[in-house]
Each structure stands twice: as structure tokens, then as C-alpha cells.
Design an enzyme around this catalytic site. Structure first.
Site, PDB file in Angstrom:
ATOM      1  N   GLU A 106      32.688  53.026  95.445  1.00  8.65           N
ATOM      2  CA  GLU A 106      33.708  52.789  94.425  1.00  8.65           C
ATOM      3  C   GLU A 106      33.657  51.312  93.999  1.00  8.65           C
ATOM      4  O   GLU A 106      33.562  50.415  94.830  1.00  8.65           O
ATOM      5  CB  GLU A 106      35.071  53.136  95.032  1.00  8.65           C
ATOM      6  CG  GLU A 106      36.252  53.051  94.104  1.00  8.65           C
ATOM      7  CD  GLU A 106      37.540  53.485  94.791  1.00  8.65           C
ATOM      8  OE1 GLU A 106      38.546  53.672  94.094  1.00  8.65           O
ATOM      9  OE2 GLU A 106      37.538  53.638  96.045  1.00  8.65           O
ATOM     10  N   LYS A 114      38.766  58.629  88.164  1.00 12.09           N
ATOM     11  CA  LYS A 114      39.503  58.977  89.382  1.00 12.09           C
ATOM     12  C   LYS A 114      40.778  59.714  89.007  1.00 12.09           C
ATOM     13  O   LYS A 114      41.507  59.307  88.094  1.00 12.09           O
ATOM     14  CB  LYS A 114      39.813  57.705  90.161  1.00 12.09           C
ATOM     15  CG  LYS A 114      40.342  57.905  91.574  1.00 12.09           C
ATOM     16  CD  LYS A 114      40.397  56.559  92.297  1.00 12.09           C
ATOM     17  CE  LYS A 114      40.831  56.677  93.739  1.00 12.09           C
ATOM     18  NZ  LYS A 114      40.799  55.376  94.443  1.00 12.09           N
ATOM     19  N   CYS A 170      37.089  58.457  96.241  1.00  9.25           N
ATOM     20  CA  CYS A 170      37.930  58.031  97.362  1.00  9.25           C
ATOM     21  C   CYS A 170      39.164  58.890  97.587  1.00  9.25           C
ATOM     22  O   CYS A 170      39.081  59.959  98.166  1.00  9.25           O
ATOM     23  CB  CYS A 170      38.302  56.558  97.185  1.00  9.25           C
ATOM     24  SG  CYS A 170      38.789  55.779  98.761  1.00  9.25           S
TER      25      CYS A 170
END
Length: 647
Positions: free
Chosen positions: A46, A114, A167
Site C-alpha cells: 500500500e 480502497k 489492507c
């Protein structure tokens, strides 16, 4: 992709916070090395272009513009690569910043935003980034070029389907990867910057294994590492690749020199499990309405497995030569105890259901009958029944050796069961006279007459004592049809029917090492383990040693168990099974000619001996491979084997 295998990598490169030129060069260097190793798909952490710990610098226009330009530079760099890869960067759009993954494929870029932005504990990502809900898409301008930014889309890469999450997406109750996998993604890539805490790595590894198992997919995780700011957090640089519940490869944390994990993913195996697990597609039909698959993609390729295998020379994954036996010696104890409990519970239920307090079992001094007797003893102990209710019968014949006969008798004596000895030589000799068979001809009639005589004795004594016959045959023998039809093939309950031969040895060894306090029993069991496997139906040699060795006739059981596992568990072709066997076994032990010979034997016998499996006695399923005609394996007895010829 080569015949169902896709080579992927997870990389945690060294970074410098906000030094985009340095980070870009690190990524390029890694890409060049990965390309030389034949890697086809790679994932970086990330915010790998900027570093994750830039904090309020993410609101700085200079940083955002530099990140955008570096992405375009990677776009140009990718044109010379066969490798597809994913990097992380911040993307500014419509007055907001998005935490994005950029999928770069030969000059083509797709952005994935995300979906879940953490804002608790040490994370305060909402300060910088806005989420993009699953199924939404936006067109964003990056340094004059327009790219689509999506969430919840599946992409093509070298014949495989891939999904991407970032994540925190993994940590929510229903991660995007669940729906991505159900819609078809075989590989999930996760760009992460999860800091390290006490116990977190263990939890994360279990989470990755669980997610890859639940989704029947491969999962590649690349975490931020060396060079990230340590103002408040520390990052260990994790690179982990899992496949269907198992870690295939992981790097050494905290070591900037060990920053890459590379593994070959078996796409074919994953696809087979999804086809076999019918509830997987049932759930997908309900849950995946907002997930889309990239259409009309120039990166869609024909899957390269099936008729024309093109296997890599050497796989970057471990292929266990004994798939039924835990590779971790520490795990064998737990596995053996679990298997024994399954067998004992199954036999106890059968005895209780029919109100039976006696059983007969033929004891030969070999591995299978020994295991059956040990299970019977533990079952009677659990039911608080007198061990004398177990009638162990040794039936020496023309091929019985002193060693096996002695071990059989001594084992029964030390276990405290009832013992009968019935020599079958005279009755079989009379039978030869009755049917007009020459006893000097040691053919199948000579052998099977003995096996059927023994079974008749066991059945009749069971009738006399109001009991049942406990079968001793194992899973490997059933696969090969290595049993006399209506002889040792038959019993009232086959307690070993779910256990392959390679595992039988470890179970008997477990009893010897762990369960038995009697030193005499232990010594007998170890000698039984060391005795060559044989039906002992042919007279011994001049020295009284076993002449008829099973593995000389049908082949090594460790090879046959390997073939059995990959034939039934994954439905692989003979060519792929042969390739995997070459990876698993030492070539000095089994060369290519030997493996092909015994694989051909296995396939021939597996098909033409199905009629024996179609009428098996009841017996408990123990592992993922089972041949019960009432359970896992329903195959016509006259099915053709013409497609299963090893070339």
C-alpha cells in the site's frame, strides 16, 4: 500460466518516506529481477510509490503530482515486461484523495480504490482518503491521461482472474475478496501497510489462510516494511502467499534483504475445488450482484492446461511426496490421535447399534490387521467391554512365515484378546482336489482360494459367537483392487477403509511410541513395521523369508498413494500427476521411466477394479479422499480408461 500454474510474487521493498524517485527505482529493480525469474504477476505494498507514513504530506500537491508522474513512468516501463504488477499510490479526484492500487499490464493501467478506510486505534486514514464503495467507478485524470478507477472488479492476467483489495478491506466482516472470489477471481492481491504489534503476525497469517480457504483462492499479501517512518509505528515488511488454507511461501520479517515471496499457484486445483464445492457457486449467485469482470480485455488468454502440457522445469512450491502424512513431525501425533478417535467412534457406534459385544478379526502379523486389532482393543476399552470379546484368529497357510506368525500370536497375547489358530493348509488342499486344481501351479486360483477360505472361517466363527467380522483392508488396496473379491475384500465393517497405506505405518508407529506402556507390545509393533508388505499366499523362499512382496508386484505404495491423492482430490490428468511426482520424489529413487510405469499400473488397476469398490462394506471416512460407493466416489464399474493414458 503454464499448464495451470501461475507464478506470482509479493514484494516488500525498501522505501524512503516521500522520496518517490527512490521508491520508483526500487520497484523497477524488483520488477526486472522478478521478470528474470519468470514471475507473471506481482503485488507491492500500500502506498508503495510514496511510502505509507507520509501523513499530512498526502495533502501536498507536489507529492500527489510526483506520484502521478511516477505511475506514468511505470506505465511506460511495463511495455517491455511480460510481468503484470500492482503498486500503491494516492490519487486526487473531485476534491478528494483515494487510496489506490494501480494494476499495470504492458502499458495499460487500471485503478482500484480502497473500499474500507480505518479510523480507529493507530489509524486515522479518513483524515486523508475517501472510500469508494463496491461496484462504483469514476474516471480520473492523472497528469493529463484519463483512467477508470473502480472498486469490486475482476481483471485478467495470463489466463487467470485476479481481484485486488487494500489492507483494511481484508479485516472487515465481509471482505471484498469474498465476493471477488465467488464471482471468479482465482487470485486475490492485497496491498497493505499494517504495522506490527505483539501477536499480530500470527493472527494475520491465520486470517490469510482462512480467507484463502474460505474463498478457494490464492492470496498474495505485500506489507510495508523497511524505511517506513517509525515516529509512532513499526513495519516488519511481510510478504506472504497462501493457497486454499496453506502458506506456500513467506519471507523473513524485519530483514530488508529478504523482501520477496514467490510461488507457483495451481489455478487448475482451485478451479476443480470450486466446481466440486457446489455451495460455492450457490452463494455466489446470491452475493455477487455488484461485482463485475473486465470485459473485452486484451489480457484475456486461453488457460494453458489440458491437452498440451507446458510445465515449468521446476515449481516454486513444495510438493509433498506423502500428501496423506503431515510433513511436520510435531503434527503427526495430533493427526494420528484424531484418526484413531474417528475409527474408534465409528466402530463403537456400529457395535452399539447392533448390540454386539464380540468381533472376529484375522491377524496376519502385517500392518493392516495390526492396526485393525489395535483399534478394536481401544474401542472395547472405551465401551468397557472385555477384551476377550475380540477373537483374534491367525490362519497360517502355504506362505506364512515364522516371523509374521510369531508377531501375530505374541501381539494378541500381549493385548489380552481371545486367540484362535486355524491352519488352512489341509482345507485348502481338499478344496484344490474338489475343484481339480494342481497345487503346484501358484496362480490366482492358488492365491484366492486361501484368501476366501480365511474369510469363510472368520464369517463362520462370527456366526458362532454372535459377533461381526472386522475388515482390515486399507484405502490404497481398495484403489488398486488389491483384494480377493469376496475374500479379504469382504467383512461386516471395514475400519481401515479410509486410511492409505502410507498412513497405516504412522498409525501403528504412533501406537508403539505413545499408546502402549508394554515394552513387549512396542517391540512387536516396530518389528511389524519393518516387515515387508505381503499377502503371504506363495510359499516362502529357502531361508523361510517372505518371497511374495506386494510392492514388487503392484509398485511402491508411496507412489500409488501420491497418484491416488492427486487423481481423486483434484482430478488431475496423468501428465500433471507425473509432473508433480517428478517434483516430489528424488530422481535417484524413482526415475521418469519408473514413475510412468507405476502410474500406468495405477490408472489401469484403478479403472478395471472399480467393481470391487462398488460393493464395499461400511467403513468410516477419515480424510479428504474416500472411495466409498455411498459417499465420495461413485464411478461406473465399466467406465473406460482410454482418456487416462500417460503419454
Amino acid at each position: 500460466m503454464h499448464s495451470g500454474f501461475l507464478r506470482i510474487a509479493a514484494v516488500s521493498p525498501t522505501v524512503k518516506v516521500a522520496d518517490i524517485r527512490f521508491n520508483l527505482e526500487q520497484i523497477k529493480n524488483h520488477l526486472s529481477k522478478l521478470e528474470s525469474k519468470g514471475v507473471e504477476l506481482a503485488v507491492f505494498p500500500e502506498m508503495s510509490l510514496t511510502a505509507y507514513t507520509c501523513a499530512d504530506l498526502f495533502h501536498n500537491t507536489l507529492l500527489l503530482e510526483a506520484a502521478s508522474k511516477s505511475l506514468l513512468e511505470l506505465q511506460e516501463f511495463s511495455k517491455r515486461l511480460n510481468l503484470h504488477f500492482v503498486v500503491g499510490l494516492p490519487v486526487s479526484h473531485a476534491g478528494a484523495i483515494y487510496n489506490c492500487a494501480a494494476l499495470v499490464r504492458k502499458g495499460h493501467i487500471d485503478l482500484i480504490a480502497k473500499s474500507y478506510i480505518p479510523n480507529y486505534n493507530e489509524f486515522y486514514e479518513r483524515r486523508w482518503w475517501r472510500p469508494l464503495s463496491i461496484g462504483e467507478s469514476e474516471y480520473v485524470n492523472i497528469s493529463g491521461e484519463v483512467f477508470e478507477m473502480t472498486s469490486g472488479r475482476i481483471f485478467h492476467s495470463h489466463g487467470a482472474l485476479i481481484g485486488i483489495e487494500i489492507c483494511e478491506d481484508l479485516w472487515v466482516p465481509i471482505p471484498p475478496s469474498c465476493r471477488l472470489a465467488m464471482k471468479g477471481a482465482q487470485i486475490i492481491l492485497n496491498l497493505s501497510a499494517s504495522d506490527d504489534l505483539i501477536g499480530k503476525y500470527s493472527y494475520l497469517t491465520k486470517l490469510l489462510c482462512q480467507q484463502s480457504a474460505r474463498c478457494l483462492c490464492a492470496y498474495a499479501y505485500a506489507g510495508a516494511g523497511w524505511g517506513e517512518s517509525s515516529t509512532d509505528l513499526t513495519f516488519d515488511g511481510k510478504a506472504i502467499i497462501c493457497e486454499n488454507g496453506t502458506v506456500l511461501k513467506s519471507n523473513s520479517r524485519w530483514d530488508p534483504a529478504d523482501n520477496t515471496a514467490i510461488a507457483d499457484i495451481d489455478i487448475e486445483a482451485l478451479e476443480r475445488d470450486r466446481l466440486h464445492t457446489t455451495t460455492f457457486s450457490d452463494c455466489a449467485q446470491v452475493e455477487c450482484k455488484n461485482i463485475s469482470i473486465e470485459q473485452d480485455s486484451e489480457f484475456r488468454e486461453k488457460k494453458q492446461y489440458g491437452e498440451s502440457p507446458d510445465f515449468p522445469e521446476k515449481l516454486l512450491r513444495h510438493v509433498d511426496p506423502h500428501p496423506f502424512v503431515p510433513a511436520d513431525r510435531n503434527a503427526i501425533h495430533e493427526r494420528c490421535e484424531e484418526i484413531i478417535n474417528i475409527q474408534v467412534a465409528a466402530l463403537a457406534k456400529r457395535l452399539d447399534a447392533i448390540g454386539c459385544k464380540t468381533l472376529t478379526v484375522g491377524i496376519s502379523g502385517g500392518l493392516d490387521s495390526t492396526l485393525a486389532l489395535l483399534i478394536a482393543v481401544r474401542t472395547f476399552d472405551r465401551l468397557k467391554l472385555d477384551r476377550k470379546g475380540i477373537i483374534g484368529i491367525t490362519m497360517p497357510g502355504f506362505g506364512t512365515t515364522t516371523r509374521t506368525h510369531s508377531n501375530a500370536v505374541k501381539l494378541m497375547e500381549n493385548l489380552g484378546v481371545a486367540i484362535k489358530e486355524i491352519n488352512i493348509a489341509s482345507s485348502v488342499t481338499q478344496h484344490f482336489k474338489d475343484i481339480g486344481h494342481n497345487p503346484d501351479i501358484h496362480d490366482v486360483t492358488y492365491e484366492n482360494s486361501q484368501a476366501r477360505t480365511r474369510t469363510m472361517i472368520l464369517m463362520d466363527i462370527a456366526n458362532q459367537t454372535g459377533g461381526i467380522v472386522l475388515g482390515t483392508g486399507d484405502l490404497s488396496e481398495l484403489a488398486l483392487g488389491w483384494a480377493t473379491y469376496n475374500g479379504d475384500h469382504m467383512s461386516m465393517y471395514g475400519v481401515n477403509s479410509g486410511i492409505p497405506k502410507t498412513l497405516v505405518k504412522y498409525l501403528v508407529e504412533y501406537f508403539a511410541a505413545e499408546s502402549m506402556k508394554n515394552n513387549s507390545v512396542r517391540d512387536i509393533l516396530y518389528d511389524i513395521i519393518d516387515t515387508p508388505i505381503s499377502p503371504e499366499l506363495i510359499p516362502a523362499d529357502q531361508n523361510g523369508e517372505i518371497k511374495q512382496k506386494t510392492e514388487d508386484l503392484v509398485g511402491p505404495y508411496e507412489l500409488h498413494d501420491f497418484f491416488l491423492y492427486y487423481m481423486l482430490r483434484y482430478g488431475f490428468s496423468p501428465e500433471k500427476i507425473f509432473f508433480l511426482a517428478r517434483q516430489a520424489f528424488d530422481t535417484d529413487l524413482y526415475d521418469d521411466t519408473t514413475i510412468k510405469h507405476w502410474l500406468s499400473t495405477f490408472l489401469r488397476r484403478f479403472f478395471n477394479q472399480q467393481f470391487k469398490r462398488s460393493c464395499l462394506p461400511d467403513g468410516p471416512k477419515v480424510g479428504s479422499v474416500c472411495l466409498s460407493p455411498r459417499g465420495d466416489w461413485r464411478m461406473p464399474s465399466d467406465a473406460s480408461s482410454s482418456l487416462w493414458k500417460i503419454k
